[in-house]
Design a protein around this motif. Structure first.
Motif: not given
Length: 81
Positions: A10-16, A18-35
């Motif tokens: 369950i811990i592994e599933k939760r971490l995976s 979270r990692k997927r969410y963060l990766k998807d979030y940081h690939l969004q165009p508005h986030v890239i522009e903000a960075k």
């Protein structure tokens, strides 16, 4: 419920997820522009500019020393021939 959340699978599933969410979030165009805007503003700060310039100069000095050493070795080898 607490025991369920402490299971390794369950811990592994939760971490995976979270990692997927963060990766998807940081690939969004508005986030890239903000960075990009943040980095541009950060690099415009005087203290950061000075530190980056000092790093650049040290890098150039090191590269020049390496190039000088290589050329010296090459000239010595050519002189022996």
């Amino acid at each position: 419920m607490r025991e369920y959340s402490k299971r390794p699978n369950i811990i592994e599933k939760r971490l995976s997820k979270r990692k997927r969410y963060l990766k998807d979030y940081h690939l969004q165009p508005h986030v890239i522009e903000a960075k990009k805007e943040y980095i541009k503003a950060y690099n415009a700060r005087p203290d950061v500019k000075a530190k980056r310039h000092e790093w650049y100069l040290q890098k150039k000095i090191k590269d020049n020393d390496n190039l000088n050493a290589d050329n010296t070795e090459r000239f010595i080898e050519d002189a022996k021939k």
